[in-house]
Scaffold this motif. Structure first.
Motif, PDB file in Angstrom:
ATOM      1  N   ASP A  12       0.846  -1.214   0.000  1.00 20.91           N
ATOM      2  CA  ASP A  12       0.000   0.000   0.000  1.00 20.91           C
ATOM      3  C   ASP A  12       0.874   1.254   0.000  1.00 20.91           C
ATOM      4  O   ASP A  12       0.518   2.273  -0.588  1.00 20.91           O
ATOM      5  CB  ASP A  12      -0.958   0.018   1.202  1.00 20.91           C
ATOM      6  CG  ASP A  12      -0.232   0.156   2.533  1.00 20.91           C
ATOM      7  OD1 ASP A  12       0.418  -0.815   2.958  1.00 20.91           O
ATOM      8  OD2 ASP A  12      -0.281   1.250   3.137  1.00 20.91           O
ATOM      9  N   ALA A  13       2.039   1.164   0.652  1.00 19.28           N
ATOM     10  CA  ALA A  13       2.939   2.316   0.763  1.00 19.28           C
ATOM     11  C   ALA A  13       3.821   2.468  -0.478  1.00 19.28           C
ATOM     12  O   ALA A  13       4.012   3.585  -0.959  1.00 19.28           O
ATOM     13  CB  ALA A  13       3.799   2.180   2.017  1.00 19.28           C
ATOM     14  N   LYS A  15       3.082   1.577  -3.454  1.00 20.09           N
ATOM     15  CA  LYS A  15       2.177   2.047  -4.520  1.00 20.09           C
ATOM     16  C   LYS A  15       1.967   3.549  -4.465  1.00 20.09           C
ATOM     17  O   LYS A  15       1.813   4.194  -5.486  1.00 20.09           O
ATOM     18  CB  LYS A  15       0.797   1.382  -4.369  1.00 20.09           C
ATOM     19  CG  LYS A  15       0.617   0.164  -5.222  1.00 20.09           C
ATOM     20  CD  LYS A  15      -0.756  -0.467  -4.983  1.00 20.09           C
ATOM     21  CE  LYS A  15      -0.663  -1.959  -5.251  1.00 20.09           C
ATOM     22  NZ  LYS A  15      -1.587  -2.742  -4.438  1.00 20.09           N
ATOM     23  N   ARG A  16       1.945   4.087  -3.253  1.00 20.05           N
ATOM     24  CA  ARG A  16       1.694   5.532  -3.086  1.00 20.05           C
ATOM     25  C   ARG A  16       3.000   6.334  -3.043  1.00 20.05           C
ATOM     26  O   ARG A  16       2.992   7.500  -2.674  1.00 20.05           O
ATOM     27  CB  ARG A  16       0.831   5.763  -1.838  1.00 20.05           C
ATOM     28  CG  ARG A  16      -0.634   5.341  -2.061  1.00 20.05           C
ATOM     29  CD  ARG A  16      -1.460   5.487  -0.790  1.00 20.05           C
ATOM     30  NE  ARG A  16      -1.060   4.516   0.205  1.00 20.05           N
ATOM     31  CZ  ARG A  16      -1.039   4.727   1.523  1.00 20.05           C
ATOM     32  NH1 ARG A  16      -1.387   5.894   2.012  1.00 20.05           N
ATOM     33  NH2 ARG A  16      -0.661   3.774   2.339  1.00 20.05           N
ATOM     34  N   ASN A  17       4.118   5.673  -3.389  1.00 14.98           N
ATOM     35  CA  ASN A  17       5.413   6.361  -3.510  1.00 14.98           C
ATOM     36  C   ASN A  17       5.885   6.925  -2.168  1.00 14.98           C
ATOM     37  O   ASN A  17       6.454   8.016  -2.103  1.00 14.98           O
ATOM     38  CB  ASN A  17       5.300   7.487  -4.553  1.00 14.98           C
ATOM     39  CG  ASN A  17       6.561   7.631  -5.392  1.00 14.98           C
ATOM     40  OD1 ASN A  17       7.386   6.724  -5.441  1.00 14.98           O
ATOM     41  ND2 ASN A  17       6.718   8.767  -6.034  1.00 14.98           N
ATOM     42  N   LEU A  18       5.675   6.158  -1.093  1.00 13.67           N
ATOM     43  CA  LEU A  18       5.979   6.644   0.258  1.00 13.67           C
ATOM     44  C   LEU A  18       7.282   6.094   0.833  1.00 13.67           C
ATOM     45  O   LEU A  18       7.595   6.341   1.999  1.00 13.67           O
ATOM     46  CB  LEU A  18       4.819   6.289   1.209  1.00 13.67           C
ATOM     47  CG  LEU A  18       3.498   7.018   0.921  1.00 13.67           C
ATOM     48  CD1 LEU A  18       2.363   6.416   1.761  1.00 13.67           C
ATOM     49  CD2 LEU A  18       3.642   8.505   1.210  1.00 13.67           C
ATOM     50  N   PHE A 106       0.218   7.326   7.477  1.00 15.87           N
ATOM     51  CA  PHE A 106       0.144   6.742   6.140  1.00 15.87           C
ATOM     52  C   PHE A 106      -0.756   5.511   5.999  1.00 15.87           C
ATOM     53  O   PHE A 106      -1.204   5.212   4.886  1.00 15.87           O
ATOM     54  CB  PHE A 106       1.553   6.352   5.659  1.00 15.87           C
ATOM     55  CG  PHE A 106       2.538   7.491   5.661  1.00 15.87           C
ATOM     56  CD1 PHE A 106       2.241   8.687   5.018  1.00 15.87           C
ATOM     57  CD2 PHE A 106       3.770   7.369   6.298  1.00 15.87           C
ATOM     58  CE1 PHE A 106       3.154   9.737   5.002  1.00 15.87           C
ATOM     59  CE2 PHE A 106       4.688   8.412   6.294  1.00 15.87           C
ATOM     60  CZ  PHE A 106       4.375   9.603   5.644  1.00 15.87           C
ATOM     61  N   GLU A 108      -3.697   2.741   5.759  1.00 19.07           N
ATOM     62  CA  GLU A 108      -5.069   2.856   5.266  1.00 19.07           C
ATOM     63  C   GLU A 108      -6.053   2.026   6.090  1.00 19.07           C
ATOM     64  O   GLU A 108      -7.231   2.339   6.146  1.00 19.07           O
ATOM     65  CB  GLU A 108      -5.104   2.444   3.799  1.00 19.07           C
ATOM     66  CG  GLU A 108      -4.119   3.297   2.986  1.00 19.07           C
ATOM     67  CD  GLU A 108      -4.301   3.212   1.486  1.00 19.07           C
ATOM     68  OE1 GLU A 108      -4.680   4.227   0.893  1.00 19.07           O
ATOM     69  OE2 GLU A 108      -4.058   2.127   0.929  1.00 19.07           O
ATOM     70  N   SER A 114       0.946  -0.234   5.890  1.00 19.96           N
ATOM     71  CA  SER A 114       2.174   0.425   5.399  1.00 19.96           C
ATOM     72  C   SER A 114       3.518  -0.176   5.795  1.00 19.96           C
ATOM     73  O   SER A 114       4.469  -0.102   5.020  1.00 19.96           O
ATOM     74  CB  SER A 114       2.196   1.931   5.772  1.00 19.96           C
ATOM     75  OG  SER A 114       1.056   2.568   5.260  1.00 19.96           O
TER      76      SER A 114
END
Ligand code: CMP
Length: 139
Positions: A12-13, A15-18, A106, A108, A114
């Motif tokens: 999930d992280a 994918k969100r470029n975190l 961060f 979800e 994350s």
């Protein structure tokens, strides 16, 4: 004492470029990233990593999720690294995570939260060797 712990930045992280923002939280807390690699686990590999949870109702969902995209596996080193990492991550469920923690900022949901971190010295050792050989860890 100086310890090492296994950390995983979850799909999930990534994918969100975190990845960078999460790594900054570790480094700001004094944890050193002494090994790091990006991988896309198969569901079977995720299942093996999370074998201790095999009887839990969320096991299948957890393995599907961990194989749903890239992860970043890393070894964090520092004074009391295992507890420190757990502090920086925050509670498993982001709804319970303290302000400023990775999961509060961060995550979800309890599943898509994350990051993973080893929970004790013995598991840290096992989890580090699941992903890394001694040569890949540079302190
Ligand atoms: P982690 O620290 O990686 O270890 C096991 C994981 O199982 C945990 O983080 C959560 O992401 C996940 N998990 C725990 N409870 C649930 C739940 N009720 N539903 C889905 N996943 C869960």
């Amino acid at each position: 004492a100086t310890e090492r712990t296994l950390s995983i930045i979850k799909p999930d992280a990534t994918k969100r470029n975190l990845t960078g923002k999460i790594n900054a939280k570790f480094e700001d807390a004094g944890l050193r990233i002494v090994a790091q690699k990006r991988l896309h686990l198969t569901k079977a590999q995720a299942g093996k990593f999370y074998e201790v949870h095999a009887e839990r109702p969320f096991y299948d969902e957890l393995c599907e999720f961990m194989a749903s995209g890239p992860v970043v596996a890393q070894v964090l080193e520092g004074e009391g690294a295992i507890a420190k990492n757990r502090e920086v991550m925050g509670a498993t469920n982001p709804a319970d995570a303290a302000a400023g923690t990775i999961r509060a900022e961060f995550a979800e949901s309890v599943g898509e939260n994350s990051v993973h971190g080893s929970d004790a010295a013995e598991t840290a050792k096992e989890e580090i060797s699941f992903f890394f050989s001694g040569l890949e860890i540079v302190g």
